[in-house]
Enzyme design. Structure first.
Site, PDB file in Angstrom:
ATOM      1  N   PRO A   5       9.033  -5.204  -6.471  1.00 22.05           N
ATOM      2  CA  PRO A   5       8.108  -4.851  -5.520  1.00 22.05           C
ATOM      3  C   PRO A   5       8.073  -3.140  -5.509  1.00 22.05           C
ATOM      4  O   PRO A   5       8.965  -2.573  -5.557  1.00 22.05           O
ATOM      5  CB  PRO A   5       8.682  -5.213  -3.957  1.00 22.05           C
ATOM      6  CG  PRO A   5       9.837  -6.044  -4.268  1.00 22.05           C
ATOM      7  CD  PRO A   5      10.284  -5.840  -5.511  1.00 22.05           C
TER       8      PRO A   5
ATOM      9  N   TYR B 144     -10.430   2.136  -2.928  1.00 24.25           N
ATOM     10  CA  TYR B 144     -10.616   0.697  -2.708  1.00 24.25           C
ATOM     11  C   TYR B 144     -11.125   0.157  -1.306  1.00 24.25           C
ATOM     12  O   TYR B 144     -11.504  -1.019  -1.005  1.00 24.25           O
ATOM     13  CB  TYR B 144      -8.982   0.008  -2.558  1.00 24.25           C
ATOM     14  CG  TYR B 144      -8.151   0.340  -3.483  1.00 24.25           C
ATOM     15  CD1 TYR B 144      -8.362   0.383  -4.977  1.00 24.25           C
ATOM     16  CD2 TYR B 144      -6.864   0.848  -3.234  1.00 24.25           C
ATOM     17  CE1 TYR B 144      -7.439   0.802  -6.017  1.00 24.25           C
ATOM     18  CE2 TYR B 144      -5.800   1.095  -4.064  1.00 24.25           C
ATOM     19  CZ  TYR B 144      -6.220   0.965  -5.554  1.00 24.25           C
ATOM     20  OH  TYR B 144      -5.135   1.281  -6.197  1.00 24.25           O
TER      21      TYR B 144
ATOM     22  N   CYS C  88     -15.203  18.716   0.207  1.00 23.16           N
ATOM     23  CA  CYS C  88     -16.591  18.399  -0.209  1.00 23.16           C
ATOM     24  C   CYS C  88     -16.962  17.709  -1.129  1.00 23.16           C
ATOM     25  O   CYS C  88     -17.007  17.681  -2.326  1.00 23.16           O
ATOM     26  CB  CYS C  88     -17.000  19.935  -0.680  1.00 23.16           C
ATOM     27  SG  CYS C  88     -16.901  21.116   0.565  1.00 23.16           S
ATOM     28  N   GLU C  89     -16.770  16.271  -0.542  1.00 26.42           N
ATOM     29  CA  GLU C  89     -17.132  14.942  -1.318  1.00 26.42           C
ATOM     30  C   GLU C  89     -17.350  13.905  -0.176  1.00 26.42           C
ATOM     31  O   GLU C  89     -16.635  13.726   0.517  1.00 26.42           O
ATOM     32  CB  GLU C  89     -15.589  14.679  -1.961  1.00 26.42           C
ATOM     33  CG  GLU C  89     -15.659  13.410  -2.651  1.00 26.42           C
ATOM     34  CD  GLU C  89     -16.164  13.490  -4.118  1.00 26.42           C
ATOM     35  OE1 GLU C  89     -16.267  14.354  -4.731  1.00 26.42           O
ATOM     36  OE2 GLU C  89     -16.431  12.234  -4.215  1.00 26.42           O
TER      37      GLU C  89
HETATM   38  C1  LIG Z   1       2.758  -1.555  -9.644  1.00 27.41           C
HETATM   39  C2  LIG Z   1       3.846  -2.646 -10.215  1.00 27.41           C
HETATM   40  C3  LIG Z   1       4.551  -3.310  -9.529  1.00 27.41           C
HETATM   41  C4  LIG Z   1       4.588  -3.257  -7.940  1.00 27.41           C
HETATM   42  O1  LIG Z   1       3.776  -3.540  -7.297  1.00 27.41           O
HETATM   43  P1  LIG Z   1       3.418  -3.660  -5.677  1.00 27.41           P
HETATM   44  O2  LIG Z   1       2.015  -4.190  -5.581  1.00 27.41           O
HETATM   45  O3  LIG Z   1       3.458  -2.319  -5.357  1.00 27.41           O
HETATM   46  O4  LIG Z   1       4.420  -4.367  -5.215  1.00 27.41           O
HETATM   47  C5  LIG Z   1       5.721  -4.126  -9.961  1.00 27.41           C
HETATM   48  N1  LIG Z   1       5.541  -4.381 -11.377  1.00 27.41           N
HETATM   49  C6  LIG Z   1       4.621  -3.599 -12.158  1.00 27.41           C
HETATM   50  C7  LIG Z   1       4.877  -3.943 -13.768  1.00 27.41           C
HETATM   51  C8  LIG Z   1       3.860  -2.856 -11.719  1.00 27.41           C
HETATM   52  O5  LIG Z   1       2.779  -2.225 -12.456  1.00 27.41           O
END
Ligand SMILES: *Cc1c(COP(=O)(O)O)cnc(C)c1O
Length: 412
Positions: free
Chosen positions: A259, A303, A329-330
């Site tokens: 994570p 997003y 400025c966007e």
């Molecule tokens: C970005 C990424 C993660 C982490 O994703 P989260 O959504 O931040 O938990 C884990 N493994 C890989 C390969 C990633 O590119």
């Protein structure tokens, strides 16, 4: 939120605004919760450091025993400098490594994310072991931009190309002992569980695999409407799947997860100031302009992501419906878009803001300092501060100076 009014005032007094603040107790709590992920035959927790690569966070997670998922050669270097042993770092990159030989000789682990990457490794290191990243055919993310699985995604080796994986591995005598899948950020937990099962099915066709990494993507709740993934529930499910796999195949797989968001997102916030208040008439909107925006937190404009925003009023005042915007400025520099729709304005009910008010934007520990449009409109990059459990505020990255913004321009 860990930032009280007096603490936010102290941050502004000492470091100015905008300023990122990370809470060490929250970081530790998130790491300990993830370390308790249920498992059947052993477990490794990798921190996906792209979420927030600040050295203070890396050092803390190193001390807690976490390993690292690095998404570029540069992140490998950064993790090494923060004290991670090479064997605790795995490189999982969209880009073929420019430094592969040095990394592997040092002991860094490699996760080949394409057939080209697998071949590059095989040519350099015949006889060695590696991991492959597989696109299991299904993805899920909070938005299409954060979905990195399924036929619309370039991440990993397509699951129908296993024959090529086996052939390339055989040609170079390399052994695929680890397999990896990561299908998105903000993944639906039902899909996460389904993909765990699909990944086990794929691992079943790669007979040397001993470690299965199921990636990150666990949802967290930044605002009340969000529903966080229950790690224990998902973990219990995965533990059962690994146990069943052992019964079917005799193979006891070691589990990894990686994570990013879940470890850092809610441990960070941005302290900002209201710099102006304007409105567009009785059929229009009331806008509060902050000194933070897309340069520190790009997720809302990218997003339509939702972050909590608190106006820390110290006096009695009425509430108002307010659209928060940044200083650039966007027209896309908006902090309160509609959920999932970066182009729509969604006013928030807050104490009516006044110029000079302190404002705290939460859920800013992941993909904010790390993923920002720094220096747009020539604003210097904001500083980062760690809030330690004893109440101390510790500067862990200084504010960029104006001279540093210009430093790489040549005089030609
Ligand atoms: C970005 C990424 C993660 C982490 O994703 P989260 O959504 O931040 O938990 C884990 N493994 C890989 C390969 C990633 O590119």
């Amino acid at each position: 939120m860990f930032l009280t009014q007096p603490l936010a005032a102290a941050v502004r007094e000492r470091f100015g605004t905008p300023c990122y603040v990370y809470d060490r107790a929250s970081l530790e709590a998130a790491a300990r919760q993830a370390l308790a992920f249920p498992n059947a035959f052993g477990f490794t927790l990798r921190y996906a450091m792209k979420a927030n690569p600040n050295h203070a966070i890396l050092k803390l997670f190193h001390a807690l025993g976490l390993h690292i998922d690095a998404s570029s050669d540069h992140e490998v270097e950064r993790a090494l400098r923060a004290g991670f042993e090479p064997g605790k770092i795995q490189l999982t990159s969209q880009a073929p490594s420019k430094n592969l030989k040095a990394h592997i000789e040092r002991g860094v682990l490699y996760n080949a994310c394409s057939l080209t990457q697998l071949e590059n490794f095989g040519k350099l290191f015949p006889g060695r072991e590696l991991s492959v990243r597989i696109n299991p055919g299904l993805g899920s993310g909070s938005t299409n931009r954060t979905n990195v699985g399924g036929p619309g995604s370039s991440f990993g080796i397509w699951h129908e190309h296993l024959e090529n994986v086996r052939a390339l591995a055989a040609r170079h005598g390399v052994k695929v002992t680890r397999m990896h899948s990561h299908i998105g950020s903000g993944t639906d937990p039902v899909v996460w569980k389904r993909v765990a099962r699909m990944s086990l099915g794929i691992a079943g066709q790669l007979p040397d695999v001993r470690v299965l990494n199921l990636g990150g993507g666990f949802k967290i709740a930044r605002v009340p409407a969000d529903k966080a993934t229950d790690l224990l529930d998902v973990g219990e499910h995965v533990r059962q799947e690994f146990t069943d796999f052992k019964q079917r195949t005799g193979r006891a797989l070691h589990l990894e997860i990686e994570p990013g968001t879940a470890l850092v997102a809610n441990a960070g916030c941005i302290v900002a100031s209201v710099i102006d208040v304007v409105d567009t008439g009785k059929d229009g909107y009331l806008f509060a302009k902050l000194d933070t925006g897309m340069n520190e937190v790009t997720r809302p404009s990218l997003y339509g992501a939702q972050h909590p925003i608190d106006v820390l009023a110290t006096d009695e005042r009425g509430s108002a419906k307010v659209v928060f915007v940044g200083p650039c400025c966007e027209s896309g520099d908006i902090l309160t878009p509609a959920p999932g729709d970066p182009e729509a304005l969604a006013p928030r009910d807050v104490p009516r803001p006044h110029i000079g008010d302190l404002v705290v934007l939460g859920g800013a520990g992941a993909y904010c300092a790390a993923m920002s449009t720094i220096n747009y409109n020539s604003y210097p990059q904001a500083p980062e501060v760690m809030h330690d459990p004893d109440g101390t505020l510790r500067l862990v990255r200084k504010r960029q100076t104006f001279e540093q913004v210009l430093a790489n321009e040549t005089s030609e």
